[in-house]
Design an enzyme around this catalytic site. Structure first.
Site, PDB file in Angstrom:
ATOM      1  N   ASP A   1      24.638  24.866  10.703  1.00  0.00           N
ATOM      2  CA  ASP A   1      23.952  24.750  11.984  1.00  0.00           C
ATOM      3  C   ASP A   1      23.930  26.080  12.754  1.00  0.00           C
ATOM      4  OD1 ASP A   1      26.630  24.814  12.427  1.00  0.00           O
ATOM      5  OD2 ASP A   1      26.664  23.216  13.910  1.00  0.00           O
TER       6      ASP A   1
ATOM      7  N   GLU B   1      34.914  50.394  47.873  1.00  0.00           N
ATOM      8  CA  GLU B   1      36.061  50.625  47.009  1.00  0.00           C
ATOM      9  C   GLU B   1      36.218  52.099  46.635  1.00  0.00           C
ATOM     10  OE1 GLU B   1      39.381  49.738  44.791  1.00  0.00           O
ATOM     11  OE2 GLU B   1      38.254  48.394  46.086  1.00  0.00           O
ATOM     12  N   ASP B   2      35.101  52.780  46.357  1.00  0.00           N
ATOM     13  CA  ASP B   2      35.176  54.111  45.756  1.00  0.00           C
ATOM     14  C   ASP B   2      34.753  55.268  46.672  1.00  0.00           C
ATOM     15  OD1 ASP B   2      35.952  52.821  43.459  1.00  0.00           O
ATOM     16  OD2 ASP B   2      33.933  52.723  42.627  1.00  0.00           O
TER      17      ASP B   2
ATOM     18  N   HIS C   1      25.388  51.994  37.325  1.00  0.00           N
ATOM     19  CA  HIS C   1      26.151  50.748  37.230  1.00  0.00           C
ATOM     20  C   HIS C   1      25.708  49.717  38.271  1.00  0.00           C
ATOM     21  CE1 HIS C   1      29.344  47.843  36.915  1.00  0.00           C
ATOM     22  NE2 HIS C   1      29.798  48.150  38.120  1.00  0.00           N
TER      23      HIS C   1
ATOM     24  N   HIS D   1      28.359  47.073  45.912  1.00  0.00           N
ATOM     25  CA  HIS D   1      29.659  46.437  45.673  1.00  0.00           C
ATOM     26  C   HIS D   1      30.791  47.419  45.417  1.00  0.00           C
ATOM     27  CE1 HIS D   1      28.654  46.902  41.341  1.00  0.00           C
ATOM     28  NE2 HIS D   1      29.956  46.801  41.148  1.00  0.00           N
TER      29      HIS D   1
ATOM     30  N   ASP E   1      28.767  42.265  37.374  1.00  0.00           N
ATOM     31  CA  ASP E   1      29.525  43.519  37.312  1.00  0.00           C
ATOM     32  C   ASP E   1      30.349  43.577  36.019  1.00  0.00           C
ATOM     33  OD1 ASP E   1      30.998  45.891  38.361  1.00  0.00           O
ATOM     34  OD2 ASP E   1      32.653  44.457  38.482  1.00  0.00           O
TER      35      ASP E   1
END
Length: 764
Positions: free
Chosen positions: A286, A103-104, A75, A99, A166
């Site tokens: 179009d 957080e993880d 990711h 990133h 992301d």
């Protein structure tokens, strides 16, 4: 774009390389997707930093698997690939790889700072803050998420670039999520992230986010349009090839060096056109367009002339976004031509620099580091937009309010208007003169009273059109009107108006609340000056509030009872006498009959109505009281003090609830005008309305509203007026004056709205 969007594979319409799928490990191998992208524009020492961040992220996420079954590291590497295609700088690529680390995993922002520097740590921290409450279903949580995103964007726009990349990769792998989660994320993407990408000029990311959201929100419609495009492509391939070759030959003949390519409308764009105009797919001609990229600005107009010589242009279908760029910096000439077989042809003509900006948007600042004036202007526009959002954020009452304003501000359709000095302002389609006033400056908006559009006076609610010259006329005593909220369309204007009205109401309610509290304190034989700051601070802490004005505002708005607050303050005073049993007593009919601290409680003083309290005091629509009428005041939660006449039928049921009403009286010398209703029965003759209007004006009164009962063939008609008078004496003089007019049969004052239905009850 999803694989099911098969129109990408068309021979004439090549897909962009910017939206590649996730690469396989190891990403730092010589021929990996990320490695090949980095070699295009980075120096070896810069690439080495990227691989260092990659290995750091790989170790941090080791053993973690995404819901797709892939190692989690795929990711952040995919996010970095998307940003590398935009040729973003090294700190942004490092932040993309890192990133999710804070957080993880157990890695902290401080660790990132020590390892990769402050700039990368701040970018990672900005994106991390956004992800903490992401994908929550609660609307407040979502709104707060976007408020935080704005603050991060205002510090460094690269935060939102990482966030958009992301979100794009998450959308590309959304099939692993539950269906209800897919729809929730897709809706959020379509409403917020795709418009932000469009606003920043990131065209590829914008279109892909829209198509992916469309795929998950409306899967059956998505498949139907995809199949229709595939079938149409085969049917129209020969026509498209012929047009493409004709354009190329025409430009070569006139020695115009250009690259000509075909392009296909993305799926969601076609769907919006079909649903917006309720048009069948077969009627949309179009779907295919053509792009002409030339070397410089002058060649754009030469190419335009060449194409108009080749195919006839359709009137009113030409737009010059070079002279007047879009708010996101986009520049091109757009023209629609009558092609062979009567097929309309959409053509975009732009220079190489314009093409780069059209694809990369605000990211062009890092992609093409040059002194090009347009790039500088684009950065300034982006900065101004972020500053406007910051202003909206500061004026918003709460996160949900801000989210509403943000969505309004992201409308893509725009009109361009001019100030008297020739400055161009881009406003959303449907914007009014009030929107323009607030776009110029909040002070201009707050004080605007009239407008000149193309040198002619016009109402403030007038909708603006492309090319209008707009001049705002201001007044020193003017202030925003609540009615403006009914027709303004920009988030900036709406936020400023609401903020002003909220502030005004809070200030007025605080003044009223102070008067009501002082009234209750004096009834307890306590002078307001005896209440010290220490007493107030304790009460503020007990209520869990921040300042004294909040308590006073809540009293004025009816959210707290002045009597109860007065008792709590009284309890804090140091007294010698011991309170008697049952000291609180009852508040009945506006009087206390018990004793408190050995003192007889006085009746509450009467509140004086000056007429200048603004929104804190409202005059009931059901009876429209005017000075001279006996009145009562009712405390209404959120509305504050509502004044009724004593005999108003709407208040009968509240007389049994004395806590809700206060004794009020008019100030002897009120200077303002008050509305009241008159019902006139007159002879049904020509000119009667004019005579009565003239009589009202001669009596020094204003007409606020007038209506006439529908004619039924009778010789008489009923007229209903809402007039403005100073007091009952003024009203009596007005009625005597109108009775003198010949053919006025009857005149009387009515309660309620002047609609011929008599008095109407209104909620308290």
């Amino acid at each position: 774009m999803p694989k099911t969007a098969t129109h990408q594979n068309a021979e004439l319409f090549k897909p962009s390389s910017a939206l590649a799928s996730a690469p396989l490990l190891p990403a730092d191998s010589e021929d990996s997707a990320l490695s090949l992208r980095l070699k295009e524009y980075l120096k070896p020492q810069d690439i080495a930093q990227v691989w260092e961040a990659y290995r750091y992220a790989y170790q941090a996420h080791e053993g973690v698997v995404r819901k797709t079954g892939e190692p989690y590291i795929t990711h952040p590497v995919s996010v970095a690939c998307i940003l590398a295609d935009l040729h973003l700088d090294v700190p942004t690529l490092l932040a993309a790889l890192l990133h999710d680390v804070v957080e993880d995993t157990d890695v902290s922002t401080h660790d990132i700072k020590e390892k990769f520097g402050l700039q990368v740590a701040e970018l990672v921290d900005g994106v991390t803050k956004l992800d903490k409450i992401e994908f929550q279903s609660a609307s407040v949580a979502q709104a707060e998420n976007f408020r935080k995103m704005l603050l991060a964007m205002s510090q460094d726009v690269r935060v939102i670039l990482v966030k958009l990349a992301d979100r794009l990769h998450n959308m590309q792998t959304l099939e692993a999520m539950r269906p209800e989660k897919q729809k929730l994320i897709a809706k959020e993407t379509l409403e917020i992230y795709a418009p932000i990408a469009n606003r920043l000029g990131l065209n590829d990311i914008y279109q892909s986010l829209e198509d992916l959201s469309f795929q998950y929100l409306y899967p059956m419609r998505f498949r139907a349009i995809s199949k229709a495009i595939l079938a149409a492509r085969g049917n129209r391939k020969e026509v498209v090839s012929k047009i493409l070759e004709s354009i190329k030959q025409q430009l070569i003949t006139l020695n115009i060096d250009a690259e000509v390519s075909g392009r296909e409308k993305h799926l969601y764009s076609i769907y919006k056109k079909m649903s917006g105009k309720t048009t069948a797919f077969s009627q949309i001609y179009d779907i295919y367009g053509f792009r002409v990229v030339v070397k410089d600005l002058s060649s754009c107009y030469l190419a335009l002339g060449a194409l108009h010589a080749l195919y006839k242009p359709i009137p009113s279908k030409f737009k010059d976004y070079i002279a007047i760029p879009k708010a996101n910096g986009y520049q091109s000439l757009h023209t629609t031509l009558f092609g062979p077989f009567g097929t309309p042809i959409e053509v975009q003509i732009r220079s190489t620099e314009m093409h780069n900006i059209a694809d990369a948007g605000v990211a062009a600042h890092w992609l093409y580091k040059a002194s090009d004036a347009q790039l500088t202007a684009l950065q300034q526009q982006t900065h101004q937009w972020l500053q406007r959002l910051l202003e909206i954020q500061s004026e918003s009452v709460d996160s949900l309010d801000f989210l509403e304003h943000l969505k309004i501000d992201l409308f893509p359709d725009e009109v361009y208007v001019f100030t008297p000095k020739g400055k161009i302002f881009a406003l959303p389609k449907g914007a009014t003169a009030v929107d323009f006033a607030y776009a110029v400056h909040s002070g201009i908006g707050n004080s605007c009273v009239a407008v000149r559009i193309n040198q002619e006076l016009a109402p403030l609610r007038t909708e603006l059109h492309n090319g209008d010259h707009v001049e705002i006329i201001t007044g020193s005593l003017a202030k925003p009107n609540p009615a403006w909220l009914n027709y303004v369309v920009t988030g900036r204007a709406r936020a400023h108006i609401r903020h002003f009205l909220k502030s005004q109401q809070s200030t007025e309610s605080a003044h009223l609340g102070e008067r009501m509290l002082n009234q209750a304190l004096r009834a307890l034989h306590v002078e307001p000056s005896q209440i010290t700051d220490d007493h107030w601070q304790k009460l503020i802490r007990d209520y869990g509030l921040k300042k004294k004005s909040q308590i006073l505002t809540e009293i004025g708005l009816g959210k707290r009872q002045n009597v109860m607050v007065a008792h709590q303050l009284l309890a804090m005073l140091e007294v010698q006498e011991v309170p008697e049993e049952g000291a609180i007593g009852k508040f009945l009919g506006g009087k206390f009959f018990d004793k408190i601290f050995g003192k007889t409680v006085k009746p509450l003083d009467t509140i004086t109505i000056r007429g200048s309290e603004g929104m804190a005091v409202q005059f009931a629509q059901c009876c429209r009281p005017i000075p001279g009428d006996p009145i009562l005041g009712f405390i209404n939660k959120d509305k504050g003090l509502v004044v009724h006449t004593h005999d108003c039928p709407a208040i009968r049921k509240f007389r049994l609830d004395p806590d809700k009403w206060l004794d009020v009286e008019w100030e002897p010398e009120s200077q303002r005008l008050y509305k009241t209703n008159l019902n006139l029965t007159v002879a049904n003759q020509p000119g009667m309305l004019a005579k009565i209007a003239s009589g009202i004006a001669d009596a020094g009164s204003n007409i606020d509203n007038v209506s006439v009962e529908e004619e039924d063939g009778s010789a008489y008609a009923n007229l209903y007026f809402t007039v403005q008078v100073k007091d009952r004496i003024h009203l009596a003089e007005l009625m005597r004056s109108l009775r003198k007019i010949p053919d006025v049969v009857r005149i009387n004052r009515t309660k309620g709205n002047p609609a011929g239905n008599g008095a109407k009850k209104s909620s308290q």
